[in-house]
Write an enzyme that holds these catalytic residues in place. Structure first.
Site, short mmCIF file in Angstrom:
data_model
loop_
_atom_site.label_atom_id
_atom_site.label_comp_id
_atom_site.label_asym_id
_atom_site.label_seq_id
_atom_site.Cartn_x
_atom_site.Cartn_y
_atom_site.Cartn_z
N ASP A 125 0.88 -1.17 -0.08
CA ASP A 125 0.04 0.02 0.05
C ASP A 125 0.97 1.14 0.00
OD1 ASP A 125 -2.07 1.74 0.81
OD2 ASP A 125 -3.37 -0.14 1.08
N HIS B 144 -3.34 5.83 3.55
CA HIS B 144 -4.22 4.69 3.08
C HIS B 144 -3.87 3.50 3.89
CE1 HIS B 144 -6.24 1.66 0.28
NE2 HIS B 144 -6.89 2.55 0.13
N SER C 202 -11.32 -0.99 -0.42
CA SER C 202 -9.93 -0.89 0.31
C SER C 202 -10.13 -1.38 1.55
CB SER C 202 -9.37 0.42 0.16
OG SER C 202 -8.58 0.50 -1.02
#
Length: 594
Positions: free
Chosen positions: A160, A227, A416
């Site tokens: 990520d 994220h 996600s």
């Protein structure tokens, strides 16, 4: 005649939306490569694989000469042996250069080095807010699993944006790596290194170029998402520590692998990260001392599954690593989004608090299971607004708009957020039974999912994952003999039967509750007859043909009493199309003998 012009229209539409294998023979395992004309975001490199035995496959100088002869330059060689080629500028179309490589008999494949994006809809604490873990309607029933397993001993790689320090993840992070090879996008003034810290992925309007329609990418200024840290918190945030949120596999470890930075992440970097995370060798990168048994990839882009991704995924699965991938947030068929459409991965759709498919989630026959992804706004609300934060997925985050600031917790929505729920569940399973194969993990999660509480138009796989039920099934009926075949096999239109094989070495007889998981892509499933064929030739009918069953695809798990059959030997899935007018292929199937 069964169908007239309506059938022809349906076939035409299917051809436009799905790249189907030829109907005359089983296709090769690796399908057509991404077409640059189908991409919507600019890219600046290609990935070129040379055929084994050619000088370019092993010699850097030979590869460099070949690439230079086509007017380009070599950026680097990948762990797979393929070379990354610089185009010299960002573009949304490099067809002439791609064609030059395709015309070269020494080249096995060529594909854009696409930039993948986080599959989330970031909107800028606290167990009571984690409806996704415990609510009866659409929660994943996680607390019921904790008395049996908490993920201890398992490392989950989060491929990520990297990791920004957060006290709710302190002590949970093992050594990772920064795989971003482009120093300008990385923002750390170098290429790859051993520090996977998230430097921020903020971008100004148009900073990443323009799309195929000439529009700026991104269309407006974007703050840093942090994220990877949000994803990591869902998987393994500290629990019972008197603060913040609870992680699903809260005794597991997180291995942050940074691949996403400014403007996204390159396919070549992500593929190398998959290889390294699972214990494979990547040139120039020290060996991974704590290989991951589970990989989470909450990222992707619009494309077919590339050779680059499939090779990396195959290698990881063969090393015993389960790969969990977010389906994507375009409310479209997941067949067109990668790496979610690659063979062998566990592809996850997102649901909202009411149990319906989230308004943004991708769908389709390639979805394996659904998990809570949240909705921080209603589908009819203005994009970018936060109108229902209580319905989002709360996790660890950071308040910095660009570079890191104070730690905090915020709700996000997206596939996600759904994928790490399944990565956490996979970690719970592997911690309890380390011998589980990736195919067995997938089968356990799918077989023990419960019916979706709400609706899902287009297909959300086996339903909503149930952590307690899945872990309990491991206690009561430990799977053994679970295997999967993900090689595509074309089904001829009104033709001979075709088969796909799985070989078992299991001693004794098969079970009275043998499970056969089938994923067949076909534009009129009523045409199909499906059988399981035992090693001695005995056929067990799974599905009959039906002229009234006009729906697409067969995605189902069948139970067969095969207790009279010796388990060892070659089992076959046999499929025959009895009527003309529609085509398809066996996408994958799995077999759990007991």
């Amino acid at each position: 005649m069964r169908r007239t012009s309506v059938c022809a229209a349906a076939v035409s539409a299917a051809v436009l939306s799905v790249v189907a294998p030829p109907a005359t023979a089983a296709p090769a395992q690796i399908q057509a490569q991404p077409d640059s004309t189908q991409t919507t975001r600019p890219f600046e490199r290609l990935i070129v694989g040379y055929k084994p035995g050619t000088a370019e496959a092993s010699s850097d100088s030979a590869a460099s000469d070949d690439v230079r002869g086509k007017g380009k330059s070599v950026h680097r060689r990948m762990s797979s042996g393929a070379v990354v080629v610089d185009l010299g500028a960002k573009t949304a179309n490099a067809d002439s250069t791609i064609q030059a490589f395709k015309n070269d008999p020494k080249v096995a494949y060529v594909e854009p080095d696409l930039l993948m994006q986080p599959f989330a809809d970031p909107n800028d604490t606290e167990y009571s807010r984690q409806w996704d873990l415990f609510e009866a309607t659409a929660g994943m029933n996680v607390p019921g699993a904790w008395s049996s397993t908490t993920g201890a001993g398992v490392t989950v790689a989060v491929i990520d944006t990297g990791y920004v320090t957060h006290s709710d993840l302190a002590g949970k992070v093992v050594a990772g790596y920064d795989f971003v090879s482009d120093s300008a996008r990385a923002r750390d003034n170098n290429g790859r290194d051993s520090n996977p810290a998230d430097e921020g992925d903020w971008t100004a309007r148009g900073e990443c170029g323009t799309d195929a329609n000439g529009q700026p990418v991104p269309p407006s200024d974007q703050s840093s998402s942090w994220h990877g840290t949000h994803v990591a918190g869902t998987i393994a945030a500290a629990t019972n520590n008197g603060k913040g949120i609870a992680g699903i596999a809260y005794d597991a470890k997180i291995q942050p692998l940074r691949v996403l930075a400014k403007c996204g992440g390159a396919t070549s970097d992500i593929a190398d990260a998959i290889t390294w995370a699972s214990g494979g060798t990547v040139s120039g990168v020290p060996a991974n001392q704590t290989p991951a048994k589970v990989v989470n990839m909450s990222l992707g882009g619009q494309s077919s599954c590339s050779t680059t991704y499939q090779n990396a995924i195959n290698g990881a699965i063969n090393r015993g690593t389960t790969i969990v991938v977010a389906a994507g947030n375009s409310n479209a068929n997941v067949a067109n989004f990668t790496p979610a459409n690659c063979s062998g991965v566990l592809t996850v759709a997102a649901t909202g608090r009411e149990g319906n498919k989230a308004f943004y989630s991708n769908f389709g026959s390639r979805i394996d299971v659904a998990a809570p992804g949240g909705e921080t706004r209603r589908g009819t609300d203005t994009p970018g607004t936060i109108t229902t934060p209580e319905n989002g997925i709360w996790s660890t985050l950071n308040a910095g708009a660009t570079t890191p600031g104070a730690e905090n917790y915020k709700p996000y929505q997206g596939t996600s957020m759904a994928a790490p729920h399944i990565a956490g569940l996979a970690a719970l399973l592997v911690a309890k039974k380390p011998s589980l194969t990736p195919a067995q993990v997938k089968d356990l999660i799918k077989t023990n999912a419960r019916a979706l509480p709400g609706t899902c138009s287009g297909g959300c796989g086996a339903g909503l994952a149930d952590a307690a039920k899945t872990v309990a099934a491991l206690d009561s009926t430990p799977p053994s003999g679970g295997s999967e075949n993900t090689t595509d096999v074309a089904i001829p239109d009104r033709g001979v039967a075709v088969t796909s094989s799985i070989t078992s070495t299991l001693a004794g007889n098969a079970s009275a509750t043998t499970k056969v998981g089938v994923d067949i892509v076909h534009t009129y499933r009523g045409d199909l007859v499906i059988d399981l064929v035992a090693p001695d030739g005995t056929a067990y009918r799974l599905k009959n043909s039906s002229s009234s069953d006009s729906a697409d695809n067969v995605v189902a798990t069948y139970t067969v009493n095969a207790s009279s059959e010796v388990a060892a030997g070659t089992w076959k899935l046999r499929v025959q199309d009895l009527y003309s007018g529609d085509t398809g292929y066996i996408n994958s199937w799995n077999l759990t003998l007991r």
